[in-house]
Design a protein around this motif. Structure first.
Motif, PDB file in Angstrom:
ATOM      1  N   PHE A 245       0.839  -1.202   0.000  1.00 11.12           N
ATOM      2  CA  PHE A 245       0.000   0.000   0.000  1.00 11.12           C
ATOM      3  C   PHE A 245       0.872   1.249   0.000  1.00 11.12           C
ATOM      4  O   PHE A 245       0.694   2.150  -0.809  1.00 11.12           O
ATOM      5  N   TYR A 246       1.846   1.272   0.891  1.00 12.25           N
ATOM      6  CA  TYR A 246       2.729   2.440   1.010  1.00 12.25           C
ATOM      7  C   TYR A 246       3.645   2.582  -0.199  1.00 12.25           C
ATOM      8  O   TYR A 246       3.897   3.695  -0.676  1.00 12.25           O
TER       9      TYR A 246
ATOM     10  N   GLY B 251       1.595   2.258  -9.623  1.00 16.66           N
ATOM     11  CA  GLY B 251       1.347   2.396  -8.189  1.00 16.66           C
ATOM     12  C   GLY B 251       0.045   1.743  -7.766  1.00 16.66           C
ATOM     13  O   GLY B 251      -0.015   1.062  -6.734  1.00 16.66           O
ATOM     14  N   MET B 252      -1.003   1.923  -8.554  1.00 15.94           N
ATOM     15  CA  MET B 252      -2.290   1.302  -8.220  1.00 15.94           C
ATOM     16  C   MET B 252      -2.211  -0.219  -8.292  1.00 15.94           C
ATOM     17  O   MET B 252      -2.777  -0.912  -7.448  1.00 15.94           O
ATOM     18  N   LEU B 253      -1.523  -0.733  -9.307  1.00 15.63           N
ATOM     19  CA  LEU B 253      -1.378  -2.188  -9.424  1.00 15.63           C
ATOM     20  C   LEU B 253      -0.627  -2.767  -8.228  1.00 15.63           C
ATOM     21  O   LEU B 253      -1.013  -3.796  -7.679  1.00 15.63           O
ATOM     22  N   ILE B 254       0.434  -2.092  -7.813  1.00  9.80           N
ATOM     23  CA  ILE B 254       1.194  -2.556  -6.648  1.00  9.80           C
ATOM     24  C   ILE B 254       0.329  -2.471  -5.397  1.00  9.80           C
ATOM     25  O   ILE B 254       0.302  -3.394  -4.580  1.00  9.80           O
ATOM     26  N   THR B 255      -0.396  -1.378  -5.239  1.00  9.13           N
ATOM     27  CA  THR B 255      -1.259  -1.212  -4.071  1.00  9.13           C
ATOM     28  C   THR B 255      -2.320  -2.313  -4.008  1.00  9.13           C
ATOM     29  O   THR B 255      -2.558  -2.884  -2.950  1.00  9.13           O
ATOM     30  N   CYS B 256      -2.925  -2.615  -5.135  1.00 12.54           N
ATOM     31  CA  CYS B 256      -4.024  -3.585  -5.159  1.00 12.54           C
ATOM     32  C   CYS B 256      -3.567  -5.042  -5.126  1.00 12.54           C
ATOM     33  O   CYS B 256      -4.227  -5.883  -4.517  1.00 12.54           O
TER      34      CYS B 256
ATOM     35  N   MET C  53       0.673   9.181 -15.755  1.00 13.31           N
ATOM     36  CA  MET C  53      -0.253   8.090 -16.035  1.00 13.31           C
ATOM     37  C   MET C  53       0.414   6.728 -15.802  1.00 13.31           C
ATOM     38  O   MET C  53      -0.159   5.856 -15.148  1.00 13.31           O
ATOM     39  N   VAL C  54       1.620   6.557 -16.303  1.00 12.93           N
ATOM     40  CA  VAL C  54       2.315   5.277 -16.167  1.00 12.93           C
ATOM     41  C   VAL C  54       2.616   4.970 -14.708  1.00 12.93           C
ATOM     42  O   VAL C  54       2.375   3.863 -14.223  1.00 12.93           O
ATOM     43  N   THR C  55       3.143   5.951 -13.977  1.00 12.73           N
ATOM     44  CA  THR C  55       3.484   5.700 -12.570  1.00 12.73           C
ATOM     45  C   THR C  55       2.237   5.514 -11.715  1.00 12.73           C
ATOM     46  O   THR C  55       2.248   4.713 -10.779  1.00 12.73           O
ATOM     47  N   ASN C  56       1.166   6.230 -12.018  1.00 14.17           N
ATOM     48  CA  ASN C  56      -0.068   6.045 -11.258  1.00 14.17           C
ATOM     49  C   ASN C  56      -0.655   4.653 -11.491  1.00 14.17           C
ATOM     50  O   ASN C  56      -1.134   4.011 -10.552  1.00 14.17           O
ATOM     51  N   ILE C  57      -0.613   4.191 -12.723  1.00 12.29           N
ATOM     52  CA  ILE C  57      -1.104   2.839 -13.005  1.00 12.29           C
ATOM     53  C   ILE C  57      -0.235   1.812 -12.288  1.00 12.29           C
ATOM     54  O   ILE C  57      -0.746   0.885 -11.646  1.00 12.29           O
TER      55      ILE C  57
ATOM     56  N   ILE D  90       4.863   5.555  -5.159  1.00  9.97           N
ATOM     57  CA  ILE D  90       5.118   5.609  -6.602  1.00  9.97           C
ATOM     58  C   ILE D  90       4.151   6.569  -7.285  1.00  9.97           C
ATOM     59  O   ILE D  90       4.535   7.343  -8.177  1.00  9.97           O
ATOM     60  N   MET D  91       2.894   6.575  -6.859  1.00 13.96           N
ATOM     61  CA  MET D  91       1.918   7.502  -7.458  1.00 13.96           C
ATOM     62  C   MET D  91       2.280   8.959  -7.165  1.00 13.96           C
ATOM     63  O   MET D  91       2.210   9.821  -8.047  1.00 13.96           O
TER      64      MET D  91
END
Length: 145
Positions: free
Chosen positions: A90-91, A120-125, A114-118, A96-97
């Protein structure tokens, strides 16, 4: 010695059939067959009943089966991981986002954000799933070697 081999040996020492054991445990004969052929493991309640039937202890079952010991350890680790409110992924994902957003503001390139947010979300989830996959690969590697 694997648990299944122990169960079969103890059953034969008691001069019992798989059907008799299945009846006492209120399970199908297929369960007994799978347990004795190391295709699956009985749950803790059935291990308790089996220890009574075969006049032994659960401790003896577990001590003699390294695979069962590893399985119990893995299940304990997974339960401990589930108790965490926010796992490290999560952290990492949030970090990364934020980094991507910060870099896109400095550089002025929305693609980076966009790339880093995607990512980051994949890692978080999917952090726990990724870790589980890596643990399974490691386990399979050591079992084959």
């Amino acid at each position: 010695m694997r648990l299944g081999n122990q169960l079969q040996k103890l059953r034969e020492e008691q001069k019992m059939s798989q059907e008799e054991v299945a009846e006492q445990l209120s399970v199908s004969v297929q369960h007994i067959h799978k347990w004795e052929n190391n295709k699956s493991y009985p749950d803790i309640q059935h291990l308790l009943k089996l220890s009574d039937i075969y006049e032994t202890t659960i401790d003896e079952f577990i001590k003699k089966d390294a695979t069962l010991q590893n399985r119990l350890n893995i299940e304990d680790e997974e339960k401990e991981d589930d108790d965490e409110l926010f796992h490290p992924g999560f952290y990492i994902g949030i970090g990364i986002m934020f980094l991507g957003t910060f870099l896109s503001l400095i550089i002025g390139n929305l693609t980076i954000m966009m790339v880093t947010n995607i990512a980051g979300m994949l890692i978080t989830c999917f952090y726990k799933n990724i870790l589980k996959l890596l643990k399974d690969v490691k386990k399979d590697f050591y079992e084959q070697g």
